[in-house]
Design a protein around this motif. Structure first.
Motif, PDB file in Angstrom:
ATOM      1  N   ASP A 162      21.472  14.716 -24.552  1.00  0.00           N
ATOM      2  CA  ASP A 162      20.501  13.637 -24.710  1.00  0.00           C
ATOM      3  C   ASP A 162      20.077  13.027 -23.391  1.00  0.00           C
ATOM      4  O   ASP A 162      19.523  11.933 -23.355  1.00  0.00           O
ATOM      5  N   ASP A 163      20.282  13.710 -22.302  1.00  0.00           N
ATOM      6  CA  ASP A 163      19.921  13.176 -20.988  1.00  0.00           C
ATOM      7  C   ASP A 163      18.413  13.292 -20.745  1.00  0.00           C
ATOM      8  O   ASP A 163      17.858  14.389 -20.820  1.00  0.00           O
ATOM      9  N   GLU A 164      17.778  12.171 -20.426  1.00  0.00           N
ATOM     10  CA  GLU A 164      16.403  12.233 -19.939  1.00  0.00           C
ATOM     11  C   GLU A 164      16.385  12.544 -18.435  1.00  0.00           C
ATOM     12  O   GLU A 164      15.501  13.219 -17.943  1.00  0.00           O
ATOM     13  N   TYR A 165      17.360  11.990 -17.737  1.00  0.00           N
ATOM     14  CA  TYR A 165      17.500  12.222 -16.302  1.00  0.00           C
ATOM     15  C   TYR A 165      18.932  12.665 -16.016  1.00  0.00           C
ATOM     16  O   TYR A 165      19.854  12.401 -16.797  1.00  0.00           O
ATOM     17  N   ARG A 166      19.096  13.306 -14.876  1.00  0.00           N
ATOM     18  CA  ARG A 166      20.436  13.684 -14.440  1.00  0.00           C
ATOM     19  C   ARG A 166      20.562  13.437 -12.932  1.00  0.00           C
ATOM     20  O   ARG A 166      19.664  13.800 -12.168  1.00  0.00           O
ATOM     21  N   LEU A 167      21.671  12.818 -12.549  1.00  0.00           N
ATOM     22  CA  LEU A 167      22.001  12.624 -11.141  1.00  0.00           C
ATOM     23  C   LEU A 167      23.241  13.457 -10.846  1.00  0.00           C
ATOM     24  O   LEU A 167      24.343  13.142 -11.322  1.00  0.00           O
ATOM     25  N   VAL A 168      23.047  14.530 -10.097  1.00  0.00           N
ATOM     26  CA  VAL A 168      24.126  15.488  -9.852  1.00  0.00           C
ATOM     27  C   VAL A 168      24.110  15.887  -8.379  1.00  0.00           C
ATOM     28  O   VAL A 168      23.225  15.510  -7.608  1.00  0.00           O
ATOM     29  N   PHE A 169      25.102  16.673  -8.000  1.00  0.00           N
ATOM     30  CA  PHE A 169      25.157  17.168  -6.629  1.00  0.00           C
ATOM     31  C   PHE A 169      24.251  18.392  -6.472  1.00  0.00           C
ATOM     32  O   PHE A 169      23.994  19.134  -7.415  1.00  0.00           O
ATOM     33  N   GLU A 170      23.782  18.593  -5.251  1.00  0.00           N
ATOM     34  CA  GLU A 170      22.839  19.651  -4.934  1.00  0.00           C
ATOM     35  C   GLU A 170      23.259  21.026  -5.448  1.00  0.00           C
ATOM     36  O   GLU A 170      22.414  21.777  -5.970  1.00  0.00           O
ATOM     37  N   PRO A 171      24.542  21.424  -5.346  1.00  0.00           N
ATOM     38  CA  PRO A 171      24.910  22.762  -5.842  1.00  0.00           C
ATOM     39  C   PRO A 171      24.648  22.988  -7.331  1.00  0.00           C
ATOM     40  O   PRO A 171      24.532  24.129  -7.776  1.00  0.00           O
ATOM     41  N   ASP A 172      24.537  21.885  -8.104  1.00  0.00           N
ATOM     42  CA  ASP A 172      24.274  22.019  -9.547  1.00  0.00           C
ATOM     43  C   ASP A 172      22.783  22.035  -9.874  1.00  0.00           C
ATOM     44  O   ASP A 172      22.395  22.156 -11.041  1.00  0.00           O
ATOM     45  N   ARG A 173      21.950  21.933  -8.870  1.00  0.00           N
ATOM     46  CA  ARG A 173      20.513  21.786  -9.092  1.00  0.00           C
ATOM     47  C   ARG A 173      19.918  22.994  -9.822  1.00  0.00           C
ATOM     48  O   ARG A 173      19.184  22.816 -10.818  1.00  0.00           O
ATOM     49  N   ASN A 174      20.211  24.184  -9.364  1.00  0.00           N
ATOM     50  CA  ASN A 174      19.598  25.371  -9.969  1.00  0.00           C
ATOM     51  C   ASN A 174      19.970  25.519 -11.435  1.00  0.00           C
ATOM     52  O   ASN A 174      19.140  25.899 -12.269  1.00  0.00           O
ATOM     53  N   ALA A 175      21.226  25.208 -11.760  1.00  0.00           N
ATOM     54  CA  ALA A 175      21.651  25.294 -13.157  1.00  0.00           C
ATOM     55  C   ALA A 175      20.880  24.304 -14.019  1.00  0.00           C
ATOM     56  O   ALA A 175      20.500  24.609 -15.162  1.00  0.00           O
ATOM     57  N   MET A 176      20.614  23.114 -13.480  1.00  0.00           N
ATOM     58  CA  MET A 176      19.863  22.107 -14.231  1.00  0.00           C
ATOM     59  C   MET A 176      18.400  22.547 -14.423  1.00  0.00           C
ATOM     60  O   MET A 176      17.814  22.368 -15.493  1.00  0.00           O
ATOM     61  N   VAL A 177      17.823  23.123 -13.359  1.00  0.00           N
ATOM     62  CA  VAL A 177      16.448  23.606 -13.452  1.00  0.00           C
ATOM     63  C   VAL A 177      16.339  24.699 -14.509  1.00  0.00           C
ATOM     64  O   VAL A 177      15.368  24.759 -15.287  1.00  0.00           O
ATOM     65  N   ALA A 178      17.342  25.552 -14.562  1.00  0.00           N
ATOM     66  CA  ALA A 178      17.350  26.624 -15.564  1.00  0.00           C
ATOM     67  C   ALA A 178      17.399  26.065 -16.980  1.00  0.00           C
ATOM     68  O   ALA A 178      16.970  26.732 -17.933  1.00  0.00           O
ATOM     69  N   GLN A 179      17.906  24.857 -17.130  1.00  0.00           N
ATOM     70  CA  GLN A 179      17.968  24.221 -18.451  1.00  0.00           C
ATOM     71  C   GLN A 179      16.700  23.429 -18.762  1.00  0.00           C
ATOM     72  O   GLN A 179      16.641  22.749 -19.788  1.00  0.00           O
TER      73      GLN A 179
END
Length: 505
Positions: free
Chosen positions: A457-474
């Motif tokens: 249910d996240d509209e936004y996510r604040l994560v570390f840079e190494p997790d960025r690509n995985a988030m973009v893929a989602q």
């Protein structure tokens, strides 16, 4: 008395003016960072949980936890009432503690030759790790300021037995302990140094011996007062929690390596560097101890009269380290590490200055200023390189969290998306700071951050840079990237396909 055509009084005045200029610049830099830097995990956790208790509950340490630095909690409580909830407002007590630190640093350096006094003061002002802790709403800066205050008044209490200095030593030590419980050991160490000095150090002044005897009653009364104030909070923290000071490996690997890292910001502390610097730090303590032993054997009261500040700093430092080691062995308390160990770092800087002063007195006049100049030329550039609102020794991940919240607010407004309750998926370390800005910014449309990590249910996510690509893929899109903290803010790519559940409680 004149030296090279300049009177002693004249030299004293320009030394004070230079110290005032350096000190004012240091305070200005600290104010800038305190105003501009994002609140951190520990500051936010403290603000959200402790300052809104009553004065009595704070002093009794109702919420016993090592994150709850009692004097800082009280400071935030009343700073908020006076100045509001801005970062600078809540950090005002620590900025004021920096002023105390600089005043007493100058007083402890004042007996030295001009160049060494100024150089030593510059060293106190230009350590990035040390100064950072004065720009945070935590107890560390408060403890540093009151610790130097206690050291000065302890040296004067031994030298003069003046009741004012006895009282102020205990008040400063008590306030330092309320700022951070690590300073309890330093308080006990100071008392031991006082007792040892008045018993062992020779004096041929009968008036001083008489004044010391009359001061004993005040020592006892002030100690009783300190016990009454500190007993309950210390009892609570020992019953409900542990003294979690971070160090699990050993005195050298935790405490000494902290000091080495503080002295060499940006330098990799290899085994060779650690051994060399550790040996140097040991010499700074061993050499004055050896000189003291020789002075005692020769019954030389003049040495102790002239070098009482050096004696107090050395013996308090040594006694505190020994006490911390005994606590670890007997009570299984952690070794001091990181910010918990930094209150002793100024003692090494003061030792450098006073040992160079002794070197100068013994005929090495060109060498002592040259060594001080070398230390200053290292300290000032490294300070300028590593101090600022976007650098942090222990909270680097949070240096742009404030900006991430601002970017989220602006992105939401730009999209016209103001009818939804927004939830931020986040790494657990960001939870207190996100909630701090949610509360003080009155961002009621933002669901409280939690430590459950990212969710559906996240509209936004604040994560570390190494997790960025995985988030973009989602299906998430980049809103902002923050290189200083290594973090990224992302939003859900399609707001038309939002889940029914908008936020977690």
């Amino acid at each position: 008395m004149h030296h090279e055509g300049v009177s002693v009084d004249s030299r004293g005045r320009w030394v004070r003016w230079i110290m005032l200029l350096v000190g004012a610049t240091t305070v200005a830099l600290a104010v800038y960072r305190a105003d501009a830097a994002s609140f951190t995990h520990d500051e936010s956790y403290s603000y959200l949980n402790y300052p809104h208790q009553s004065f009595g509950d704070i002093l009794r340490h109702k919420e016993a936890f090592t994150n709850n630095h009692l004097l800082n909690t009280m400071g935030m409580k009343y700073a908020e009432r006076l100045f509001g909830t801005s970062e600078l407002a809540l950090r005002v007590p620590n900025v004021l503690a920096l002023v105390v630190f600089l005043i007493y640093g100058a007083l402890l350096l004042r007996p030295l030759p001009s160049v060494l006094a100024i150089g030593g003061f510059v060293l106190l002002c230009t350590n990035s790790y040390l100064l950072e802790l004065f720009t945070l709403a935590r107890g560390y800066g408060l403890s540093f300021g009151f610790f130097l205050m206690a050291q000065f008044h302890l040296s004067r209490a031994i030298s003069s037995a003046h009741l004012r200095h006895v009282v102020l030593f205990h008040i400063a030590s008590m306030l330092a302990a309320l700022s951070s419980f690590t300073l309890l050991t330093a308080y006990v160490a100071g008392l031991l140094v006082y007792c040892a000095a008045v018993v062992v150090v020779p004096t041929h002044d009968p008036a001083l011996r008489a004044k010391r005897r009359s001061a004993n009653l005040y020592q006892v009364l002030m100690l009783v007062l300190s016990v009454l104030v500190l007993w309950e909070p210390v009892r609570k923290v020992t019953l409900d929690n542990v003294f979690d000071f971070g160090g699990k490996r050993g005195f050298f690997d935790n405490t000494v390596v902290t000091w080495i890292g503080a002295a060499l910001p940006g330098v990799e502390v290899t085994a060779i560097v650690a051994t060399a610097m550790g040996s140097l730090l040991a010499l700074l303590v061993v050499v004055p101890c050896a000189i003291m032993v020789v002075a005692l054997v020769r019954r030389n009261p003049l040495f102790f009269e002239k070098q009482m500040i050096l004696v107090v700093i050395t013996l308090t430092l040594l006694s505190t380290c020994v006490g911390a080691g005994l606590q670890h062995v007997l009570l299984h308390v952690d070794h001091l590490e990181g910010r918990f160990a930094m209150f002793l770092y100024p003692s090494f800087l003061l030792l450098v200055a006073h040992l160079l002063g002794m070197l100068s007195e013994r005929g090495y006049r060109p060498l002592a200023p040259a060594l001080m100049l070398g230390a200053v030329l290292w300290s000032v550039p490294t300070f300028l390189l590593h101090f600022g609102p976007y650098t942090s020794v222990e909270w680097g991940y949070d240096v742009r969290t404030k900006d991430a919240v601002s970017a989220l607010v602006n992105d939401r407004l730009a999209r016209g998306d103001t009818d939804w309750c927004v939830h931020i998926g986040n790494e657990w370390v960001f939870e207190p700071t996100l909630n701090f800005y949610r509360v003080v910014g009155k961002l009621d449309w933002m669901a409280p951050a939690d430590r459950k990590g990212i969710g559906y249910d996240d509209e936004y996510r604040l994560v570390f840079e190494p997790d960025r690509n995985a988030m973009v893929a989602q299906g998430f899109e980049l809103v902002a990237a923050f290189s200083e903290s290594g973090t990224v803010l992302l939003r859900r790519g399609s707001f038309d396909q939002r889940p029914v559940v908008r936020a977690r409680s």
